[in-house]
Scaffold this active site. Structure first.
Site, PDB file in Angstrom:
ATOM      1  N   HIS A 183       0.762  -1.292   0.057  1.00  0.00           N
ATOM      2  CA  HIS A 183       0.125  -0.051   0.243  1.00  0.00           C
ATOM      3  C   HIS A 183       0.906   1.144  -0.056  1.00  0.00           C
ATOM      4  O   HIS A 183       1.885   1.296   0.655  1.00  0.00           O
ATOM      5  CB  HIS A 183      -0.959  -0.043   1.298  1.00  0.00           C
ATOM      6  N   GLU A 207      -2.270  -0.136   8.089  1.00  0.00           N
ATOM      7  CA  GLU A 207      -3.164  -1.083   8.665  1.00  0.00           C
ATOM      8  C   GLU A 207      -2.534  -1.937   9.887  1.00  0.00           C
ATOM      9  O   GLU A 207      -1.377  -1.947  10.095  1.00  0.00           O
ATOM     10  CB  GLU A 207      -3.984  -1.970   7.694  1.00  0.00           C
ATOM     11  N   HIS A 218       3.153  -7.561   1.907  1.00  0.00           N
ATOM     12  CA  HIS A 218       2.379  -8.615   2.726  1.00  0.00           C
ATOM     13  C   HIS A 218       1.336  -9.228   2.146  1.00  0.00           C
ATOM     14  O   HIS A 218       0.941  -8.780   0.820  1.00  0.00           O
ATOM     15  CB  HIS A 218       1.850  -7.619   3.926  1.00  0.00           C
ATOM     16  N   ARG A 254      -1.038  -4.640  -6.499  1.00  0.00           N
ATOM     17  CA  ARG A 254      -0.802  -6.232  -6.471  1.00  0.00           C
ATOM     18  C   ARG A 254       0.475  -6.576  -7.238  1.00  0.00           C
ATOM     19  O   ARG A 254       0.910  -5.922  -8.372  1.00  0.00           O
ATOM     20  CB  ARG A 254      -1.881  -6.982  -7.215  1.00  0.00           C
TER      21      ARG A 254
END
Length: 321
Positions: free
Chosen positions: A101, A118, A176, A196
């Site tokens: 991200h 996150e 991740h 991605r």
């Protein structure tokens, strides 16, 4: 209106890697492979509506507009800005794509989007379950580009075994992926931007390969380290908070409830409670709510004194000072 703990109707999202495990929490799932339950959120791709009390039927966006700083806190409310966090439950029956991200400053962000920092709390994990969490030592952009060209990206990634109770902080820039066999509570910035790197050459729900974002991914990876941290969170002492993640965007803590626990909201920030296991209640000046695993509650900043009672494990999230 007197403040009270708000529960929302979740927005369910079908994902190629999802399943039906969220039904164990009593959630009503639509047909298909449901990978994400957006439990509390206000995003163009999904806004949850309150389903209890006086505000039932109102979207989180409408509640924000009506009650502003009193409800969301001096740090939790900004004019012309959405609710700052997104709270999810994730059911991973298959491996998620290898992803990364961006942060808030990345020039390639879609208009109006935030970056995405996150954290994950593992609610349940099958024996042998794992995640992908960061890069192996010595992997820079050049090494990553070469591995992608040679179709051996998995050689560059760290695999980590997981168990229920594990916690992972995932700042923007961390490569991740959740893998099959885990149920996860996710607290994140209010963003739906994912780049991605790799998707196992599998078809998406429409039968076509899902889009990869190689150049954006390579641009935003924190090759020198993002500050990601993991924690085993066995906690035997009740009535104390254990900090799992302390980011510029949220603080998330874990607490064990055994009997009564007196607490207080802050005028600076709302509080999010995620019930991880066990049962009990939330009590405040004007009422009591019975709670159970998988439920997520938004406590207004002006709720004031409240208490947790019962035998349960909870996550508490709020905005940092």
């Amino acid at each position: 209106m007197k403040p009270y703990p708000l529960k929302f109707n979740p927005e369910m999202k079908e994902r190629v890697w999802g399943g039906r495990a969220l039904e164990r929490y009593g959630l009503d799932l639509p047909e298909g492979k449901i990978g994400e339950g957006w439990m509390i959120g206000d995003h163009p791709n999904g806004t949850t509506k309150a389903d209890n009390g006086e505000l039932a039927g109102l979207g989180l966006d409408e509640i924000r507009e009506r009650y502003g700083k009193d409800f969301f806190g001096t740090k939790g409310y900004k004019e012309d800005a959405r609710f700052p966090l997104l709270i999810k439950l994730l059911d991973c029956q298959d491996d998620l794509s290898v992803q990364v991200h961006p942060n808030d400053d990345y020039a390639g962000l879609p208009k109006g989007e935030l970056g995405k920092t996150e954290m994950w709390y593992i609610l349940d994990a099958k024996p042998g379950a794992k995640i992908i969490y960061g890069l192996k030592d010595g992997i820079g952009r050049e090494e990553m580009e070469k591995a992608i060209r040679e179709d051996r990206i998995m050689d560059t990634l760290q695999e980590v075994p997981v168990e229920a109770g594990d916690s992972f902080y995932i700042p923007a820039g961390t490569v991740h992926a959740l893998c099959s066999g885990v149920l996860v509570a996710e607290i994140q910035q209010n963003s739906d931007t994912t780049y991605r790197l790799y998707d196992y050459n599998r078809p998406g729900l429409d039968g076509k390969p899902r889009e990869l974002h190689i150049e954006d991914s390579l641009n935003v990876i924190a090759y020198e380290g993002s500050g990601a941290t993991r924690m085993k969170t066995e906690q035997k002492e009740a009535g104390k908070w254990l900090t799992l993640a302390h980011s510029p965007y949220f603080i998330t803590e874990k607490g064990t409830v055994r009997g009564e626990w007196e607490l207080m909201t802050s005028e600076e920030s709302f509080t999010i409670l995620v019930i991880c296991e066990g049962t009990g209640s939330i009590r405040w000046a004007d009422g009591t709510l019975s709670v159970k695993p998988g439920e997520c509650y938004l406590l207004p900043a002006n709720l004031g004194a409240y208490g947790l009672d019962g035998s349960m494990t909870v996550l508490r999230s709020y905005l940092p000072e």
